[in-house]
Enzyme design. Sequence first.
Site, PDB file in Angstrom:
ATOM      1  N   ARG A  51       0.240  39.632   5.315  1.00 50.96           N
ATOM      2  CA  ARG A  51       0.029  39.748   6.765  1.00 50.96           C
ATOM      3  C   ARG A  51       0.825  38.714   7.554  1.00 50.96           C
ATOM      4  O   ARG A  51       1.390  39.035   8.597  1.00 50.96           O
ATOM      5  CB  ARG A  51      -1.460  39.725   7.108  1.00 50.96           C
ATOM      6  CG  ARG A  51      -2.118  38.403   6.948  1.00 50.96           C
ATOM      7  CD  ARG A  51      -3.611  38.541   6.975  1.00 50.96           C
ATOM      8  NE  ARG A  51      -4.079  39.432   5.924  1.00 50.96           N
ATOM      9  CZ  ARG A  51      -4.750  40.547   6.126  1.00 50.96           C
ATOM     10  NH1 ARG A  51      -5.025  40.931   7.338  1.00 50.96           N
ATOM     11  NH2 ARG A  51      -5.134  41.274   5.115  1.00 50.96           N
ATOM     12  N   THR A  52       0.898  37.507   7.069  1.00 50.73           N
ATOM     13  CA  THR A  52       1.646  36.486   7.816  1.00 50.73           C
ATOM     14  C   THR A  52       3.131  36.846   7.841  1.00 50.73           C
ATOM     15  O   THR A  52       3.802  36.746   8.868  1.00 50.73           O
ATOM     16  CB  THR A  52       1.437  35.089   7.203  1.00 50.73           C
ATOM     17  OG1 THR A  52       0.046  34.827   7.149  1.00 50.73           O
ATOM     18  CG2 THR A  52       2.116  34.007   8.014  1.00 50.73           C
ATOM     19  N   LYS A  80      14.768  29.589 -10.550  1.00 51.66           N
ATOM     20  CA  LYS A  80      15.819  28.997 -11.403  1.00 51.66           C
ATOM     21  C   LYS A  80      15.759  27.483 -11.339  1.00 51.66           C
ATOM     22  O   LYS A  80      16.624  26.807 -11.877  1.00 51.66           O
ATOM     23  CB  LYS A  80      17.195  29.485 -10.938  1.00 51.66           C
ATOM     24  CG  LYS A  80      17.384  30.973 -11.064  1.00 51.66           C
ATOM     25  CD  LYS A  80      18.703  31.405 -10.419  1.00 51.66           C
ATOM     26  CE  LYS A  80      18.755  32.923 -10.319  1.00 51.66           C
ATOM     27  NZ  LYS A  80      19.657  33.362  -9.261  1.00 51.66           N
ATOM     28  N   ARG A 101       6.550  29.870   3.716  1.00 50.30           N
ATOM     29  CA  ARG A 101       5.242  29.664   3.084  1.00 50.30           C
ATOM     30  C   ARG A 101       5.507  29.157   1.674  1.00 50.30           C
ATOM     31  O   ARG A 101       6.384  29.670   0.971  1.00 50.30           O
ATOM     32  CB  ARG A 101       4.441  30.956   3.014  1.00 50.30           C
ATOM     33  CG  ARG A 101       3.233  30.790   2.101  1.00 50.30           C
ATOM     34  CD  ARG A 101       2.191  31.823   2.300  1.00 50.30           C
ATOM     35  NE  ARG A 101       1.560  31.681   3.602  1.00 50.30           N
ATOM     36  CZ  ARG A 101       0.364  32.170   3.883  1.00 50.30           C
ATOM     37  NH1 ARG A 101      -0.330  32.795   2.950  1.00 50.30           N
ATOM     38  NH2 ARG A 101      -0.137  32.044   5.086  1.00 50.30           N
ATOM     39  N   HIS A 129      -1.616  25.482   8.421  1.00 51.63           N
ATOM     40  CA  HIS A 129      -1.202  26.849   8.757  1.00 51.63           C
ATOM     41  C   HIS A 129      -1.158  26.924  10.282  1.00 51.63           C
ATOM     42  O   HIS A 129      -1.993  27.573  10.907  1.00 51.63           O
ATOM     43  CB  HIS A 129      -2.211  27.834   8.153  1.00 51.63           C
ATOM     44  CG  HIS A 129      -1.743  29.252   8.124  1.00 51.63           C
ATOM     45  ND1 HIS A 129      -0.522  29.647   8.616  1.00 51.63           N
ATOM     46  CD2 HIS A 129      -2.345  30.376   7.659  1.00 51.63           C
ATOM     47  CE1 HIS A 129      -0.397  30.957   8.444  1.00 51.63           C
ATOM     48  NE2 HIS A 129      -1.492  31.418   7.872  1.00 51.63           N
TER      49      HIS A 129
END
Lengths: 302, 138
Positions: A51-52, A80, A101, A129
């Site tokens: 959703r974000t 990696k 995020r 957040h």
Amino acid sequence: MRHLIDILDLTCEEIDELLDTADSIIENPAAYATRCAGKKLATLFFEPSTRTRLSFEAAMYELGGHVIGFSDAANSSSSKGESVSDTVRVVGSYADIIAMRHFKEGAPMVAAMKSTVPIINAGDGGHNHPTQTLTDLLTIRREKGRLDNLTVGFCGDLKFGRTVHSLISALSRYEGIRFVLVSPKELQVPDYIKDLLTEKELSFIETTDLESTLPEMDILYMTRVQKERFFNEEDYLRLRDSYILTPEKMRLAKQTLSVLHPLPRVNEISVEVDDDPRACYFRQAKNGKFVRMALICKLLEV
Amino acid sequence: MKIDSIQNGIVIDHIPAGKAMQVYQYLKLDEAEGSVALLQNVPSRKHGKKDIIKLDGVTELDWNILAFLAPDCTVNVIADGNTVEKKHLKLPETLTDVIVCKNPRCITTVEPGLHHIFKLANRETGVYRCVYCESAHN
């Protein structure tokens, strides 16, 4: 160049300006439809969050911009072994702004230290957040017409809920806010939040009883008990069902109550409450896109 | 037990009993060029027991590290056999590369080349927080 890593990076005046812009976008989206034409947003989601990410992507598309990025660390160069610093330096040469995020707390701050383009923290582990907090503030202001002189209840997991900590920090800067903190003993707000409230001489009570405190609230911010924060399934199941908001409980509340929830919910708000006009959480989710549009415009200075 | 008086150097007094070895390690006193005497469990009227470190031929230390480890210690600066200065330390606002963040979810656990930086969050309780993840250092 500005970044948004922590909600407290913004002054109350800057938050007001952002919310004003968001209101303006809601009223007249066409006026913003080409504001970011020719600009690219990179969504670097090292931890999945549908959703974000979709909210950021929708925000950039509605501003006439483009989006590049990834939605899972497995598809990124971090699998990696690339560092956050290197990733943002490279991506900064392709994009004009980055929403990140990351599962590691503090990763967006490290990114901001090295980046040549603005960084937006789209959530870092259990830490911050800030765009959720902007969403919450926009919702409160649109529902109540103000951000001061409110009794704000928080209910559920107040220990691990980063959205709760950020919103309390943000609201603690406004006049006349009274906090009612409802949670099981095991999930009370951390000491540093209580220290903050005590230091600022703000009024707050801690309780385990939702029914008796619900009638005094102007805002009720419900949260999900997050399974991923528990090591023990038994504790999770016991605490998950501590508070379930039902139509019966809603009868105890003011007619002017606004119920917020950062979503996703599990069972802490029964679906029967959704039709109650006091349930704001789906309007809140929609507000998330508008406030992110306002933030992108501010950080890109367009 | 008697340790000879020092001529030019530093005496760190009133270190909490049992903490002198930690102070010794953090200040890297094994690399000190002068003589170092470490006294543990010395009788103290004020605290019952205390530790003392005497440094002869050493005139500079990282006071921030010392203040963090033993904020209530007393530092006597000695010149020509006389105490010329008594320092009372206070907790530093910032600690860089002194302690590491213990939060397993902190970015410092994986990102190479980062300095471990902590800010003093509460002077009364002496709590420091990691600048990246804000976890308290206990």
